[in-house]
Write a protein that holds these residues in place. Structure first.
Motif, short mmCIF file in Angstrom:
data_model
loop_
_atom_site.label_atom_id
_atom_site.label_comp_id
_atom_site.label_asym_id
_atom_site.label_seq_id
_atom_site.Cartn_x
_atom_site.Cartn_y
_atom_site.Cartn_z
N THR A 80 0.86 -1.18 0.00
CA THR A 80 0.00 0.00 0.00
C THR A 80 0.90 1.24 0.00
N ARG A 81 0.27 2.38 -0.23
CA ARG A 81 1.03 3.63 -0.12
C ARG A 81 1.65 3.78 1.26
N ALA A 82 0.87 3.41 2.27
CA ALA A 82 1.36 3.54 3.64
C ALA A 82 2.56 2.61 3.87
N ASP A 83 2.51 1.41 3.32
CA ASP A 83 3.64 0.48 3.47
C ASP A 83 4.90 1.09 2.87
N VAL A 84 4.74 1.66 1.68
CA VAL A 84 5.90 2.25 1.00
C VAL A 84 6.50 3.36 1.87
N GLN A 85 5.64 4.18 2.44
CA GLN A 85 6.15 5.25 3.32
C GLN A 85 6.85 4.67 4.54
N THR A 86 6.30 3.59 5.07
CA THR A 86 6.92 2.96 6.24
C THR A 86 8.32 2.46 5.89
N PHE A 87 8.44 1.80 4.76
CA PHE A 87 9.76 1.28 4.38
C PHE A 87 10.75 2.43 4.12
N HIS A 88 10.30 3.48 3.44
CA HIS A 88 11.18 4.65 3.27
C HIS A 88 11.62 5.16 4.64
N GLY A 89 10.66 5.26 5.55
CA GLY A 89 10.95 5.80 6.88
C GLY A 89 11.96 4.95 7.64
N MET A 90 11.81 3.64 7.53
CA MET A 90 12.76 2.74 8.21
C MET A 90 14.17 3.01 7.70
N MET A 91 14.29 3.07 6.39
CA MET A 91 15.63 3.22 5.82
C MET A 91 16.22 4.58 6.15
N ARG A 92 15.39 5.61 6.08
CA ARG A 92 15.89 6.95 6.43
C ARG A 92 16.39 6.97 7.87
N GLN A 93 15.65 6.27 8.73
CA GLN A 93 16.03 6.29 10.13
C GLN A 93 17.34 5.53 10.36
#
Lengths: 250, 250
Positions: free
Chosen positions: A229-242
């Protein structure tokens, strides 16, 4: 006592000589769970109205208020075109036997073509008698465990009602859905894949050299295979950024 | 307390924090009507064994004797690969929602391919909590009358059990999609989820404080929703390990 008028848009559920008021109330609830509100009661053991039935029916009490009372089955079936009888055992009677699903699909078809349909449910202990069944056009047999065929009245009503509702076009949505889900676009997944690839490259994930190409292909395949989902994609981006922030912090 | 072993040939029906013994007994009867005899009970309100449950179960008492008792849901799901959660309302959770029919067809397929499947049923009044649901891979929603969605525990068990039995009729030898794929087990996905949660915690991903709980539930939901292969799980572990190594390198 009212006119025996099986309704034109839904099947009538006819309780034949029901015994316990609680079971009548539970049957009303089971019916209304699936949008069925036309009950007929034939010769109830404890008279009518039945306070125990009313107490049990709670939110489905209207069905009891509006239920039609008859002294015998032929009278109840006055203006009915097609009658199903539910049976526990498979009786030695030459009648078509339907599964609940097939019966309610047939009922929906008959009703759509202008026929009036009723379904008979027998008394708790003994079930319908042969004389009752002789007035039916077909039988409904629930595929229960032969070692333990112990459906009670309300459960039998529930299963037939459930199949009625399933037979309606609009609820035939068997399809697996995730209501309101915003799926990620191909481009969004592609960006995610690139983001991870770049960061993992920096972190030294792709190793040894001769495997780099196939590792990247596998990763890309994995992302594209996931139902993101869009939310999943944002979550994965967020994990990597962190993870990167954490690395850079000291 | 026994080992959490979801059976290999049928789904386990897991009653989560059930309240009235009568309802547990009625659920046992409903299960056994359709040949299902593996019940697990998580933290029953009135302790275990429950005399009221036994009295109600009558011919299905064996299911209660053999029921497995657990103090919490994660323990009960120990060796389960795929978990369905029954819900009354359609919750605002991004999980696939199945009809009972589609769910039990999927369960039959999964079991045929060697996976262990469980179905969760919530406490009578409140239903399953979000934390319970976060451990499920998919939801089952019964298509009831929106004006009167009043199914009780045993009725919900009855309908899902009925669909399980119906699914036995038409389990085709057809294996669906991705032949030869080794899917990750429930335990493997759980470990992956934990691994990410721990590392992301260290990296400061869960922030601000008041959102930590919901962020963790969302993450868990995401992992349990993904159709992960064993290889995918190894890849994700590998990514995370590499990010940590990279951080620690200097």
């Amino acid at each position: 006592m009212t006119d025996a008028i099986t309704p034109p848009t839904i099947p009538a559920f006819v309780l034949v000589r029901p015994q316990m008021g609680e079971n009548i109330g539970a049957a009303a609830r089971a019916m209304w769970n699936f949008g069925l509100d036309h009950m007929a009661v034939v010769a109830p053991r404890d008279g009518w109205p039945n306070p125990a039935a009313v107490a049990m029916a709670s939110g489905a009490g209207r069905l009891l208020d509006e239920a039609r009372l008859y002294s015998d089955l032929p009278e109840a079936l006055g203006r009915t075109d097609f009658v199903f009888a539910t049976t526990a055992r498979n009786r030695d009677l030459t009648k078509p036997v339907f599964s609940p699903e097939a019966a309610m699909a047939a009922a929906a078809e008959k009703i759509a073509s202008g026929q009036r349909v009723a379904v008979l449910f027998g008394p708790e202990r003994a079930g319908l008698e042969n004389d009752d069944i002789s007035r039916a056009n077909a039988l409904i047999s629930v595929p229960v465990n032969p070692e333990f065929p112990s459906l009670n009245l309300a459960q039998c009503v529930l299963l037939v009602g459930y199949e009625w509702r399933r037979a309606q076009g609009d609820v035939k949505a068997q399809t697996v859905g995730m209501a309101g889900t915003e799926w990620a676009s191909g481009q969004e997944v592609e960006h995610l894949s690139q983001h991870f690839e770049e960061r993992l490259e920096t972190a030294g994930f792709f190793y040894p050299d001769h495997k780099i190409a196939s590792m990247k292909v596998n990763l890309r395949n994995m992302w594209s295979r996931m139902p993101l989902t869009r939310a999943d994609v944002q979550t994965f981006h967020g994990m990597m950024r962190q993870m990167v922030r954490w690395k850079e912090r000291d």
